[in-house]
Write an enzyme that holds these catalytic residues in place. Structure first.
Site, PDB file in Angstrom:
ATOM      1  N   LYS A  13      -3.630  16.220  17.621  1.00 11.15           N
ATOM      2  CA  LYS A  13      -2.178  16.408  17.768  1.00 11.15           C
ATOM      3  C   LYS A  13      -1.518  16.578  16.398  1.00 11.15           C
ATOM      4  CE  LYS A  13      -1.420  12.565  20.122  1.00 11.15           C
ATOM      5  NZ  LYS A  13      -2.767  11.962  20.260  1.00 11.15           N
ATOM      6  N   ARG A  88       3.826   7.340  25.368  1.00 12.84           N
ATOM      7  CA  ARG A  88       2.475   6.825  25.578  1.00 12.84           C
ATOM      8  C   ARG A  88       2.393   5.927  26.794  1.00 12.84           C
ATOM      9  NH1 ARG A  88       0.688   7.332  19.827  1.00 12.84           N
ATOM     10  NH2 ARG A  88      -1.529   6.896  19.657  1.00 12.84           N
ATOM     11  N   ARG A 127     -13.074   9.936  10.529  1.00 10.32           N
ATOM     12  CA  ARG A 127     -11.829  10.415   9.901  1.00 10.32           C
ATOM     13  C   ARG A 127     -11.481   9.573   8.680  1.00 10.32           C
ATOM     14  NH1 ARG A 127      -6.431  11.241  13.445  1.00 10.32           N
ATOM     15  NH2 ARG A 127      -6.338   8.971  13.503  1.00 10.32           N
ATOM     16  N   ARG A 160      -8.378   4.644   7.883  1.00  5.63           N
ATOM     17  CA  ARG A 160      -7.270   3.907   8.487  1.00  5.63           C
ATOM     18  C   ARG A 160      -7.830   2.688   9.200  1.00  5.63           C
ATOM     19  NH1 ARG A 160      -3.656   8.064  11.987  1.00  5.63           N
ATOM     20  NH2 ARG A 160      -3.803   6.372  13.496  1.00  5.63           N
ATOM     21  N   ARG A 171      -8.590   1.912  21.342  1.00  3.43           N
ATOM     22  CA  ARG A 171      -7.550   2.948  21.454  1.00  3.43           C
ATOM     23  C   ARG A 171      -7.880   3.913  22.588  1.00  3.43           C
ATOM     24  NH1 ARG A 171      -7.336   5.362  15.635  1.00  3.43           N
ATOM     25  NH2 ARG A 171      -5.539   6.554  16.344  1.00  3.43           N
TER      26      ARG A 171
HETATM   27  P1  AMP Z   1      -1.049   7.507  16.281  1.00  4.60           P
HETATM   28  O1  AMP Z   1      -0.986   7.852  14.851  1.00  4.60           O
HETATM   29  O2  AMP Z   1      -0.145   8.365  17.141  1.00  4.60           O
HETATM   30  O3  AMP Z   1      -2.457   7.443  16.833  1.00  4.60           O
HETATM   31  O4  AMP Z   1      -0.441   6.023  16.418  1.00  4.60           O
HETATM   32  C1  AMP Z   1      -1.031   4.934  15.749  1.00  4.60           C
HETATM   33  C2  AMP Z   1      -0.652   3.616  16.437  1.00  4.60           C
HETATM   34  O5  AMP Z   1       0.776   3.469  16.434  1.00  4.60           O
HETATM   35  C3  AMP Z   1      -1.042   3.509  17.901  1.00  4.60           C
HETATM   36  O6  AMP Z   1      -2.388   3.116  18.086  1.00  4.60           O
HETATM   37  C4  AMP Z   1      -0.048   2.455  18.389  1.00  4.60           C
HETATM   38  O7  AMP Z   1      -0.421   1.158  17.951  1.00  4.60           O
HETATM   39  C5  AMP Z   1       1.211   2.838  17.629  1.00  4.60           C
HETATM   40  N1  AMP Z   1       2.017   3.832  18.395  1.00  4.60           N
HETATM   41  C6  AMP Z   1       2.332   5.106  18.014  1.00  4.60           C
HETATM   42  N2  AMP Z   1       3.087   5.724  18.933  1.00  4.60           N
HETATM   43  C7  AMP Z   1       3.257   4.822  19.941  1.00  4.60           C
HETATM   44  C8  AMP Z   1       3.918   4.866  21.196  1.00  4.60           C
HETATM   45  N3  AMP Z   1       4.564   5.974  21.621  1.00  4.60           N
HETATM   46  N4  AMP Z   1       3.876   3.751  21.976  1.00  4.60           N
HETATM   47  C9  AMP Z   1       3.245   2.623  21.566  1.00  4.60           C
HETATM   48  N5  AMP Z   1       2.585   2.529  20.412  1.00  4.60           N
HETATM   49  C10 AMP Z   1       2.582   3.606  19.582  1.00  4.60           C
END
Ligand code: AMP
Length: 213
Positions: A13, A88, A127, A160, A171
């Site tokens: 994404k 999400r 990654r 990360r 995740r």
């Molecule tokens: P991402 O970079 O989009 O994979 O987000 C990293 C982390 O941020 C996720 O594993 C969640 O802990 C938190 N996070 C990001 N977006 C959301 C969301 N829309 N709802 C809940 N947690 C989020």
């Protein structure tokens, strides 16, 4: 135009978002990037979300929705937004749609990046990320520069916390249990375009851009 770029973590994404937001002329809003920015800067919000992120769990809806609502109030967001990593949960999706409708807008399309779990696991565990500029690398397919430096800004590239193996599995499970149901919700009344994201980045990009036309 309001677009949701959807898919499991590691579907690409973030990689696809910049071309897509440029093509559609709308800002890229990544809730994950917003949270990481707060983590880096040690803000109150950063402290609030740290333990969820490090465990690979979702940040509570009320926190996420407040962050997105304030981002949507910014000037550049009035003509539409490309959402990445949001919504999400079905609750987040419903609240987003209600907010958009209140503002004479709606979700125009959900672009769903489809990738098998095993591919996601391999992508995320390999990654490496530049926490300064957000560039991402992969230990095998696109390694960082010499001494593990970012090829874009020369900062140090790291793994990360939430890309470590144990958290990656969490995740993926979280995606299936809490996030995938958003798709079924969206298919009932919103245009959803499925894109095979297990192919070269260029082909995925073409399919994503076609979905926005
Ligand atoms: P991402 O970079 O989009 O994979 O987000 C990293 C982390 O941020 C996720 O594993 C969640 O802990 C938190 N996070 C990001 N977006 C959301 C969301 N829309 N709802 C809940 N947690 C989020």
């Amino acid at each position: 135009m309001d677009v949701i770029l959807f898919g499991p973590p590691g579907a690409g994404k973030g990689t696809q978002a910049s071309a897509a937001s440029m093509a559609a002329g709308i800002p890229h809003v990544s809730t994950g990037d917003i949270f990481r920015h707060h983590l880096r800067n040690g803000t109150e919000l950063g402290e609030k979300v740290r333990r969820y992120m490090n465990a690979g769990e979702l940040v509570p809806d009320e926190v996420v929705v407040e962050v997105v609502a304030s981002r949507l109030e910014e000037d550049d967001a009035t003509g539409g937004v490309l959402f990445d990593g949001f919504p999400r949960t079905v609750n987040q999706a419903r609240l987003l749609r209600a907010w958009l409708k209140d503002h004479g807008r709606d979700v125009d399309v959900v672009v769903n990046l489809v990738v098998p779990d095993a591919v996601v696991e391999a992508r995320l565990s390999g990654r490496r990320s530049c926490l300064a500029c957000g560039a991402t690398f992969h230990v095998q397919h696109s390694p960082p520069g010499p001494d593990g430096a970012c090829t874009k800004c020369d900062s140090k590239v790291v793994q990360r916390e939430d890309d470590k193996a144990e958290t990656v599995r969490n995740r993926i499970d979280t995606y299936h249990s809490q996030t995938a149901p958003v798709l079924a919700w969206a298919r009932d009344g919103i245009r959803v375009v499925d894109v095979d994201a297990n192919q070269p980045i260029r082909l995925v990009r073409e399919a994503v851009l076609a979905a926005l036309r």
